[in-house]
Design a protein around this motif. Sequence first.
Motif, short mmCIF file in Angstrom:
data_model
loop_
_atom_site.label_atom_id
_atom_site.label_comp_id
_atom_site.label_asym_id
_atom_site.label_seq_id
_atom_site.Cartn_x
_atom_site.Cartn_y
_atom_site.Cartn_z
N VAL A 292 0.85 -1.20 0.00
CA VAL A 292 0.00 0.00 0.00
C VAL A 292 0.88 1.25 0.00
O VAL A 292 0.62 2.21 -0.73
N TYR A 293 1.92 1.22 0.81
CA TYR A 293 2.86 2.36 0.88
C TYR A 293 3.44 2.65 -0.51
O TYR A 293 3.45 3.81 -0.96
N ASN A 294 3.91 1.64 -1.18
CA ASN A 294 4.54 1.84 -2.49
C ASN A 294 3.54 2.27 -3.55
O ASN A 294 3.90 2.97 -4.50
N ALA A 295 2.29 1.87 -3.38
CA ALA A 295 1.25 2.35 -4.30
C ALA A 295 1.06 3.86 -4.14
O ALA A 295 0.96 4.60 -5.12
N HIS A 298 4.02 5.64 -5.62
CA HIS A 298 3.94 5.70 -7.08
C HIS A 298 3.05 6.85 -7.53
O HIS A 298 3.40 7.61 -8.45
N VAL A 299 1.89 6.98 -6.89
CA VAL A 299 0.97 8.07 -7.25
C VAL A 299 1.65 9.41 -6.99
O VAL A 299 1.53 10.36 -7.79
N MET A 300 2.36 9.51 -5.89
CA MET A 300 3.05 10.76 -5.56
C MET A 300 4.06 11.14 -6.64
O MET A 300 4.10 12.28 -7.13
N LYS A 301 4.90 10.19 -7.02
CA LYS A 301 5.95 10.46 -8.02
C LYS A 301 5.35 10.84 -9.37
O LYS A 301 5.84 11.74 -10.05
N LEU A 394 -5.54 0.76 8.50
CA LEU A 394 -4.34 1.26 7.82
C LEU A 394 -4.67 2.51 7.02
O LEU A 394 -5.66 2.54 6.28
N GLY A 395 -3.86 3.53 7.19
CA GLY A 395 -3.96 4.73 6.38
C GLY A 395 -2.57 5.25 6.08
O GLY A 395 -1.73 5.36 6.99
N ILE A 396 -2.31 5.52 4.81
CA ILE A 396 -0.97 5.99 4.41
C ILE A 396 -1.14 7.22 3.52
O ILE A 396 -1.89 7.20 2.54
N ARG A 397 -0.45 8.30 3.89
CA ARG A 397 -0.39 9.51 3.07
C ARG A 397 1.06 9.96 3.00
O ARG A 397 1.77 9.93 4.01
N LEU A 418 11.91 9.02 2.35
CA LEU A 418 10.61 8.73 1.73
C LEU A 418 10.44 7.25 1.39
O LEU A 418 9.38 6.68 1.64
N ALA A 419 11.46 6.62 0.84
CA ALA A 419 11.35 5.21 0.47
C ALA A 419 11.13 4.36 1.72
O ALA A 419 11.72 4.62 2.78
#
Length: 429
Positions: A292-295, A298-301, A394-397, A418-419
């Motif tokens: 979920v974090y990497n998703a 990806h949207v951020m980048k 779970l919530g990731i921003r 960030l990674a």
Amino acid sequence: MKYPTIDQSLFILNRKKFTNHLKNNSLAIFNSSDEFPRSGDQNFIFKQNPDLFYLSGIDQEQTILLLFPDCPNPLYREVLFLRQTNDFIKIWEGYKYTKEQAKAASGIQSVYWLEDFDNILHSIVNYAEHLYLNTNENDRYAHEVPYRDMRFIEKMRAKYPLHHYERSAPIMRNLRAVKSEIEIELTKKACAITLDAFIRVLKFTRPGVKEYEIEAEIIHEFIRQGATGHAYTPIIASGHNANILHYNDNNQECKDGEVILFDFGAEYANYNADMSRAIPVNGRFTQRQKDVYNAVLHVMKESIKLIGEGTIWNTYHEQVGEIMTEQLVNLGLISLSDVKNQTAAWPAYKKYFMHGNSHHLGIDVHDFAGRYTPFAAGNILTVEPGIYIPEENLGIRLENNILITPDGNVDLMADIPLAAEEIEDIMNS
């Protein structure tokens, strides 16, 4: 003030840009913010009106700025009015601007005490055709309390009913969105302090700590480095709390296996940072958490690539929605059938990503800017996608602050970890 004096050239230039937009024979007046009562004998910490600060650099209550470029008396073309200090105030409240200090901070040579305002205004106002008055026109704000600017407008209209009244806010909306080099440097400083606070948090967090203990580590680092404090009320949201977008209680224990969503930033010299991160309480993401974090990452980048000179707000968010939709399908959170049956009013991705992806940043955290104005060089924007899954607690921003330049975007938080692997490495070092 905790921060060093800002170069007065910033405020001299800002006033020049503002007055260049006035109609001929116009007088503009800006008031400081109200002082709001906190209890029977205390006020809340004072926060200066951002427009007055932008034009004067004066960071003090009970201040008025008067601008009248065509005034027949040159003495009153730029005037500051300050609360008069005295020995009693000096003993009980400490530092207040002297006239000489206000001149040095603002570049304005005509400085008077507040008690002189009415007489000076009345001596020149009838030589002006237009009166520009200010209100808070930030479209995120809806006022119910009659704040100082609103009370001042009523007073002026009653006293001078035949003048032509104009709005300063549309001018300020266009000016404040484009940051000067000095403003960019102040924002960078706020981001640098935010970086150090985040590193401190990564080294401090472990199972069993309370959210408010983490908040204490953040404010410790902010104040230690001369920040005014938090740019906004910080979010320290562990586990299921991360699904509350504006969670501010910060009173729960951080438990083994949970992820903490952070949203905090330093305020430095009235300029703000705005950062979001998510970290595992025990120092290691589970595979699902990392997916979920990497998703989100990806949207951020991909979002950062979309913003630039000429980008249109609504088009940008539609494109971000398409990127997020693909990631949510990959995570099994929505199906292709959900996407096929979605409506324009409520796309399928909104179930797990329900807020906007960007806002302007500056003297206000949600800075004053045109929602329908194309992005321009000098804009600083947040980029902050998130995925919120209540059923998984779970919530990731993830959120960085991006400066648009003619040569491309500059990530003002590029040095903040960030990674997922980098965060794990620091937490376990």
